[in-house]
Design an enzyme around this catalytic site. Structure first.
Site, mmCIF file in Angstrom:
data_model
loop_
_atom_site.group_PDB
_atom_site.id
_atom_site.type_symbol
_atom_site.label_atom_id
_atom_site.label_comp_id
_atom_site.label_asym_id
_atom_site.label_seq_id
_atom_site.Cartn_x
_atom_site.Cartn_y
_atom_site.Cartn_z
ATOM 1 N N SER A 156 22.118 -12.575 62.337
ATOM 2 C CA SER A 156 21.109 -12.703 61.333
ATOM 3 C C SER A 156 20.194 -14.226 61.224
ATOM 4 O O SER A 156 20.670 -14.586 61.052
ATOM 5 C CB SER A 156 21.645 -11.742 60.229
ATOM 6 O OG SER A 156 20.315 -11.595 59.340
ATOM 7 N N TYR A 169 27.212 -10.840 53.092
ATOM 8 C CA TYR A 169 27.163 -10.746 54.529
ATOM 9 C C TYR A 169 26.227 -12.162 54.791
ATOM 10 O O TYR A 169 26.709 -12.831 56.614
ATOM 11 C CB TYR A 169 25.084 -9.765 54.074
ATOM 12 C CG TYR A 169 24.668 -9.651 55.406
ATOM 13 C CD1 TYR A 169 25.224 -8.501 56.353
ATOM 14 C CD2 TYR A 169 23.685 -10.582 55.645
ATOM 15 C CE1 TYR A 169 24.450 -8.348 57.282
ATOM 16 C CE2 TYR A 169 22.431 -9.792 56.899
ATOM 17 C CZ TYR A 169 23.863 -8.600 57.614
ATOM 18 O OH TYR A 169 22.024 -8.358 59.110
HETATM 19 N N1 LIG Z 1 18.021 -4.485 60.731
HETATM 20 C C1 LIG Z 1 17.927 -5.928 60.430
HETATM 21 O O1 LIG Z 1 16.658 -6.394 59.527
HETATM 22 C C2 LIG Z 1 18.712 -6.564 60.429
HETATM 23 C C3 LIG Z 1 18.440 -8.257 61.000
HETATM 24 C C4 LIG Z 1 19.219 -9.730 61.193
HETATM 25 C C5 LIG Z 1 20.545 -8.764 61.835
HETATM 26 N N2 LIG Z 1 21.087 -7.395 61.740
HETATM 27 C C6 LIG Z 1 21.708 -6.939 62.402
HETATM 28 O O2 LIG Z 1 21.917 -6.452 63.694
HETATM 29 C C7 LIG Z 1 22.957 -5.580 64.024
HETATM 30 C C8 LIG Z 1 22.624 -4.033 64.012
HETATM 31 O O3 LIG Z 1 22.359 -3.674 62.595
HETATM 32 P P1 LIG Z 1 21.564 -2.242 62.587
HETATM 33 O O4 LIG Z 1 20.340 -3.269 61.652
HETATM 34 O O5 LIG Z 1 20.764 -1.872 63.773
HETATM 35 O O6 LIG Z 1 22.598 -1.685 61.963
HETATM 36 P P2 LIG Z 1 22.254 0.134 62.018
HETATM 37 O O7 LIG Z 1 23.536 0.313 60.688
HETATM 38 O O8 LIG Z 1 20.756 0.950 62.530
HETATM 39 O O9 LIG Z 1 23.099 0.159 62.937
HETATM 40 C C9 LIG Z 1 24.504 -0.573 63.148
HETATM 41 C C10 LIG Z 1 25.111 0.515 64.209
HETATM 42 O O10 LIG Z 1 26.857 -0.022 63.921
HETATM 43 C C11 LIG Z 1 27.387 1.052 64.116
HETATM 44 N N3 LIG Z 1 28.886 0.821 62.898
HETATM 45 C C12 LIG Z 1 28.874 0.094 61.694
HETATM 46 N N4 LIG Z 1 30.086 -0.424 62.141
HETATM 47 C C13 LIG Z 1 30.973 0.033 62.863
HETATM 48 C C14 LIG Z 1 31.919 0.505 63.424
HETATM 49 N N5 LIG Z 1 33.191 -1.000 62.625
HETATM 50 N N6 LIG Z 1 32.395 -0.209 64.463
HETATM 51 C C15 LIG Z 1 31.258 0.586 65.695
HETATM 52 N N7 LIG Z 1 30.392 0.279 65.298
HETATM 53 C C16 LIG Z 1 30.405 0.170 63.866
HETATM 54 C C17 LIG Z 1 26.665 1.939 62.937
HETATM 55 O O11 LIG Z 1 27.863 3.335 62.913
HETATM 56 C C18 LIG Z 1 25.422 1.781 63.561
HETATM 57 O O12 LIG Z 1 25.352 2.693 64.826
HETATM 58 C C19 LIG Z 1 23.820 -5.322 63.048
HETATM 59 O O13 LIG Z 1 25.049 -6.840 63.061
HETATM 60 C C20 LIG Z 1 23.014 -6.677 61.739
HETATM 61 O O14 LIG Z 1 23.732 -7.127 61.244
HETATM 62 C C21 LIG Z 1 20.257 -6.391 61.487
#
Ligand SMILES: NC(=O)c1ccc[n+]([C@@H]2O[C@H](COP(=O)([O-])OP(=O)(O)OC[C@H]3O[C@@H](n4cnc5c(N)ncnc54)[C@H](O)[C@@H]3O)[C@@H](O)[C@H]2O)c1
Length: 287
Positions: A156, A169
């Protein structure tokens, strides 16, 4: 060697039931890869597979908790026996814990480090070993080098931008950036590429599912709604992130900041860390 051919490749994506994981699964599947779509929430991974099927793509849903070492060992062994050694692994599953360090309890730390850091370590270690062994065990022809593979770790912009609102985080994401750099150096000899992806805010369910420490249940629910509205108002869809992930695999990029704040925070971390220290004191939009 970059994976420029997705057709016929086998990919593993964690957190594939939502957000970046679902969009990346569909982007890889649309390009002809077979994708193992893993999520702790099997129903959501199955919905991703149904969406892929409607595009004529091949996606196999699995349930796994990336924080569970034993479950991840079983998962990696099952992928290998039911399919084969993957060519692409996207360690994407992640969660958010927001709020001050002094309100972040041991259980909160264990949860977020378990998913965001140990999940990436397990995925990289288990599948990285499979990929490296594949390269080592096959005879190499200079005109047609053996397939190495590619590992993508979703970090991130929080990985290089400190925040008083997101200490847990930011800490896990900074660790994922460093792990990816170390792994990239080690696995280059096995022709395995490693990318750390560092997006800014994008419209997924991350804020809706976040834990906000130091608040009552009702206050926490209000923060989830506020955070979700803020992140969706950013209007940066997960599909755009998925396109950048696919591009990073094809070009074997080391570090990929995504969107305006992703690039800005990355640039500031290099040219003006002092400005990031000031920004770190401002309350974040997720809160
Ligand atoms: N959305 C943002 O703004 C953003 C920005 C930077 C980084 N990220 C990173 O992107 C990645 C994806 O997140 P997202 O934004 O798509 O969120 P999201 O909540 O839409 O998706 C996350 C998915 O991970 C799954 N998950 C959670 N814990 C788990 C576990 N222990 N084992 C297996 N699956 C698990 C959830 O069920 C969900 O389907 C994450 O690593 C997050 O930190 C997101």
């Amino acid at each position: 060697m970059p994976i420029s051919q997705f057709d016929g490749a086998l990919a593993v994506v964690t957190g594939a039931g939502s957000g970046f994981g679902r969009a990346t699964t569909l982007a890889l599947a649309e390009r002809g890869a077979q994708v193992v779509a893993a999520d702790i929430d099997l129903d959501s991974a199955e919905r991703t597979a149904v969406l892929a099927k409607s595009l004529g793509a091949d996606v196999v849903p699995y349930r796994v908790d990336v924080a569970d070492a034993t479950a991840m060992e079983a998962f990696a062994a099952e992928v290998r026996s039911a399919h084969r050694v993957p060519d692409i692994v996207v360690n994407n599953a992640g969660i958010a814990v927001a709020g001050p360090f002094l309100d972040t309890g041991l259980k909160d730390w264990e949860r977020i480090v378990g998913v965001n850091l140990w999940g990436v370590i397990h995925g990289s270690r288990l599948f990285g070993k499979q990929m490296a062994d594949r390269v080592a065990n096959l005879p190499n022809k200079p005109d047609k080098p053996n397939k190495g593979g590619h590992i993508v770790n979703i970090a991130s912009a929080a990985g290089f931008a400190p925040s008083r609102e997101l200490p847990a985080y930011c800490t896990t994401k900074a660790a994922v950036v460093m792990l990816s750099e170390c792994l990239r150096a080690e696995l280059a000899a096995s022709r395995i590429g490693v990318t750390a992806v560092c997006p800014g805010f994008a419209g997924t369910n991350i804020a809706k599912n976040a834990t906000y420490v130091g608040l009552s249940d009702e206050e926490q629910e209000r923060q989830r709604e506020r955070g979700d509205r803020a992140i969706k108002a950013r209007r940066y869809p997960p599909e755009k992130v998925a396109e950048r992930i696919v591009d990073a695999i094809a070009k074997n990029r080391p570090l990929v900041p995504i969107n305006f704040e992703g690039h800005l925070l990355h640039a500031l971390s290099r040219v003006s860390p002092a400005s990031l220290r000031l920004l770190a004191r401002i309350p974040a939009p997720l809160r």
